[in-house]
Design a protein around this motif. Structure first.
Motif, mmCIF file in Angstrom:
data_model
loop_
_atom_site.group_PDB
_atom_site.id
_atom_site.type_symbol
_atom_site.label_atom_id
_atom_site.label_comp_id
_atom_site.label_asym_id
_atom_site.label_seq_id
_atom_site.Cartn_x
_atom_site.Cartn_y
_atom_site.Cartn_z
ATOM 1 N N HIS A 135 -4.869 -0.396 0.359
ATOM 2 C CA HIS A 135 -3.704 0.354 0.828
ATOM 3 C C HIS A 135 -3.059 -0.341 2.025
ATOM 4 O O HIS A 135 -1.835 -0.532 2.065
ATOM 5 C CB HIS A 135 -4.110 1.783 1.187
ATOM 6 C CG HIS A 135 -2.966 2.632 1.622
ATOM 7 N ND1 HIS A 135 -2.523 2.667 2.920
ATOM 8 C CD2 HIS A 135 -2.153 3.467 0.916
ATOM 9 C CE1 HIS A 135 -1.493 3.488 3.007
ATOM 10 N NE2 HIS A 135 -1.246 3.988 1.810
ATOM 11 N N GLU A 136 -3.860 -0.737 2.989
ATOM 12 C CA GLU A 136 -3.330 -1.394 4.188
ATOM 13 C C GLU A 136 -2.672 -2.727 3.860
ATOM 14 O O GLU A 136 -1.575 -3.031 4.352
ATOM 15 C CB GLU A 136 -4.446 -1.585 5.214
ATOM 16 C CG GLU A 136 -4.926 -0.279 5.825
ATOM 17 C CD GLU A 136 -6.179 -0.421 6.671
ATOM 18 O OE1 GLU A 136 -6.899 -1.444 6.545
ATOM 19 O OE2 GLU A 136 -6.450 0.504 7.465
ATOM 20 N N GLN A 137 -3.316 -3.529 3.017
ATOM 21 C CA GLN A 137 -2.765 -4.842 2.664
ATOM 22 C C GLN A 137 -1.461 -4.717 1.872
ATOM 23 O O GLN A 137 -0.486 -5.423 2.149
ATOM 24 C CB GLN A 137 -3.783 -5.656 1.866
ATOM 25 C CG GLN A 137 -4.999 -6.084 2.660
ATOM 26 C CD GLN A 137 -6.030 -6.729 1.762
ATOM 27 O OE1 GLN A 137 -5.770 -7.791 1.194
ATOM 28 N NE2 GLN A 137 -7.186 -6.108 1.609
ATOM 29 N N LEU A 138 -1.453 -3.817 0.885
ATOM 30 C CA LEU A 138 -0.249 -3.651 0.070
ATOM 31 C C LEU A 138 0.893 -3.054 0.901
ATOM 32 O O LEU A 138 2.051 -3.438 0.727
ATOM 33 C CB LEU A 138 -0.542 -2.798 -1.164
ATOM 34 C CG LEU A 138 0.575 -2.716 -2.196
ATOM 35 C CD1 LEU A 138 0.989 -4.106 -2.695
ATOM 36 C CD2 LEU A 138 0.158 -1.834 -3.365
ATOM 37 N N THR A 139 0.576 -2.161 1.807
ATOM 38 C CA THR A 139 1.597 -1.611 2.703
ATOM 39 C C THR A 139 2.232 -2.722 3.527
ATOM 40 O O THR A 139 3.458 -2.764 3.691
ATOM 41 C CB THR A 139 0.993 -0.523 3.617
ATOM 42 O OG1 THR A 139 0.513 0.551 2.800
ATOM 43 C CG2 THR A 139 2.014 0.011 4.606
ATOM 44 N N ALA A 140 1.424 -3.646 4.023
ATOM 45 C CA ALA A 140 1.946 -4.773 4.811
ATOM 46 C C ALA A 140 2.876 -5.642 3.959
ATOM 47 O O ALA A 140 3.914 -6.109 4.439
ATOM 48 C CB ALA A 140 0.796 -5.601 5.377
ATOM 49 N N VAL A 141 2.515 -5.857 2.690
ATOM 50 C CA VAL A 141 3.361 -6.650 1.783
ATOM 51 C C VAL A 141 4.705 -5.957 1.573
ATOM 52 O O VAL A 141 5.762 -6.588 1.650
ATOM 53 C CB VAL A 141 2.639 -6.887 0.431
ATOM 54 C CG1 VAL A 141 3.589 -7.467 -0.603
ATOM 55 C CG2 VAL A 141 1.423 -7.785 0.618
ATOM 56 N N VAL A 142 4.670 -4.654 1.314
ATOM 57 C CA VAL A 142 5.906 -3.903 1.078
ATOM 58 C C VAL A 142 6.788 -3.924 2.332
ATOM 59 O O VAL A 142 8.001 -4.114 2.238
ATOM 60 C CB VAL A 142 5.599 -2.462 0.607
ATOM 61 C CG1 VAL A 142 6.834 -1.587 0.627
ATOM 62 C CG2 VAL A 142 4.992 -2.496 -0.797
ATOM 63 N N LEU A 143 6.190 -3.766 3.486
ATOM 64 C CA LEU A 143 6.969 -3.810 4.731
ATOM 65 C C LEU A 143 7.577 -5.200 4.958
ATOM 66 O O LEU A 143 8.725 -5.321 5.371
ATOM 67 C CB LEU A 143 6.096 -3.414 5.919
ATOM 68 C CG LEU A 143 5.717 -1.933 5.994
ATOM 69 C CD1 LEU A 143 4.702 -1.700 7.113
ATOM 70 C CD2 LEU A 143 6.947 -1.063 6.194
ATOM 71 N N LYS A 144 6.811 -6.244 4.670
ATOM 72 C CA LYS A 144 7.282 -7.611 4.908
ATOM 73 C C LYS A 144 8.424 -8.007 3.974
ATOM 74 O O LYS A 144 9.406 -8.613 4.393
ATOM 75 C CB LYS A 144 6.128 -8.596 4.752
ATOM 76 C CG LYS A 144 6.528 -10.038 4.988
ATOM 77 C CD LYS A 144 5.338 -10.967 4.929
ATOM 78 C CE LYS A 144 5.783 -12.406 5.205
ATOM 79 N NZ LYS A 144 4.644 -13.325 5.223
ATOM 80 N N PHE A 145 8.310 -7.669 2.679
ATOM 81 C CA PHE A 145 9.274 -8.147 1.693
ATOM 82 C C PHE A 145 10.346 -7.128 1.317
ATOM 83 O O PHE A 145 11.295 -7.463 0.606
ATOM 84 C CB PHE A 145 8.552 -8.688 0.461
ATOM 85 C CG PHE A 145 7.731 -9.906 0.782
ATOM 86 C CD1 PHE A 145 8.347 -11.122 1.021
ATOM 87 C CD2 PHE A 145 6.356 -9.825 0.893
ATOM 88 C CE1 PHE A 145 7.604 -12.238 1.352
ATOM 89 C CE2 PHE A 145 5.604 -10.942 1.223
ATOM 90 C CZ PHE A 145 6.229 -12.150 1.456
ATOM 91 N N ALA A 146 10.215 -5.904 1.770
ATOM 92 C CA ALA A 146 11.224 -4.854 1.611
ATOM 93 C C ALA A 146 11.849 -4.791 0.217
ATOM 94 O O ALA A 146 13.052 -4.952 0.048
ATOM 95 C CB ALA A 146 12.323 -5.030 2.671
ATOM 96 N N PRO A 147 11.034 -4.533 -0.816
ATOM 97 C CA PRO A 147 11.600 -4.425 -2.166
ATOM 98 C C PRO A 147 12.452 -3.168 -2.320
ATOM 99 O O PRO A 147 12.297 -2.200 -1.568
ATOM 100 C CB PRO A 147 10.357 -4.358 -3.067
ATOM 101 C CG PRO A 147 9.293 -3.796 -2.194
ATOM 102 C CD PRO A 147 9.593 -4.293 -0.799
ATOM 103 N N ASP A 148 13.347 -3.212 -3.317
ATOM 104 C CA ASP A 148 14.192 -2.065 -3.643
ATOM 105 C C ASP A 148 13.568 -1.192 -4.724
ATOM 106 O O ASP A 148 13.869 -0.006 -4.820
ATOM 107 C CB ASP A 148 15.563 -2.548 -4.137
ATOM 108 C CG ASP A 148 16.266 -3.404 -3.105
ATOM 109 O OD1 ASP A 148 16.484 -2.914 -1.982
ATOM 110 O OD2 ASP A 148 16.584 -4.575 -3.408
#
Length: 168
Positions: free
Chosen positions: A49-62
């Motif tokens: 959860h923490e790692q995937l959250t960081a990815v989503v925050l970094k790459f800001a997908p739509d």
């Protein structure tokens, strides 16, 4: 431009891949794997959860797309995979993203042309569709394939609309 994250759920290795769509063009943004940490199931799920959250925050997908879980003979394994899939669905939802879900055969048929393609064939076709992309692992290749499938099946407004217009 629309940015899509594809997520390949796994309890040990959760693959992710981000693409951008501009009209009918698909471009690679990034890919990788979240590797679970810990011995307890709760710790492993939290680390994903923490790692995937960081990815989503970094790459800001739509938008997001996740592979559906298939049921196999090992009920306990299927249940654990389902819990990892819950993380894969929860993180984008927490970011306010719409999440598309795709069956493994639909993803393979979209990317490879054959519903029962193996991982090597998926990796090869993802490399062809995203030239120059350095793909981190087979799990990341699967995640990119999920994102590509989402783009082709109208989940992402840009490519779906462009394909419909071109074939009309």
């Amino acid at each position: 431009m629309t940015r899509v994250i594809g997520i390949d759920p796994g309890l040990r290795n959760l693959g992710w891949g981000v693409i951008e769509l501009s009209g009918s063009r698909i471009a690679h943004v990034a890919n990788g794997v979240c590797v679970s940490v810990g011995t307890e199931l709760s710790d492993r799920l939290l680390s994903l959860h923490e790692q995937l959250t960081a990815v989503v925050l970094k790459f800001a997908p739509d938008e997001a797309a996740v592979e559906q879980t298939f049921v196999n003979k090992d009920g306990a394994g299927t249940l654990k995979l389902g819990q990892a899939r819950g993380i894969a669905m929860l993180v984008p939802a927490q970011a306010g993203l719409r999440v598309g879900e795709y069956a493994p055969n639909k993803i393979k048929k979209t990317v490879v042309g054959v519903g029962h393609a193996d991982k090597g064939q998926v990796l090869h076709m993802v490399r062809l569709q995203l030239p120059g992309a350095e793909i981190k692992s087979p799990d990341a290749a699967d995640a990119l394939a999920i994102a590509i499938c989402h783009a082709h099946h109208g989940g992402a407004a840009g490519l779906g609309a462009a394909i419909a217009k071109a074939t009309a």
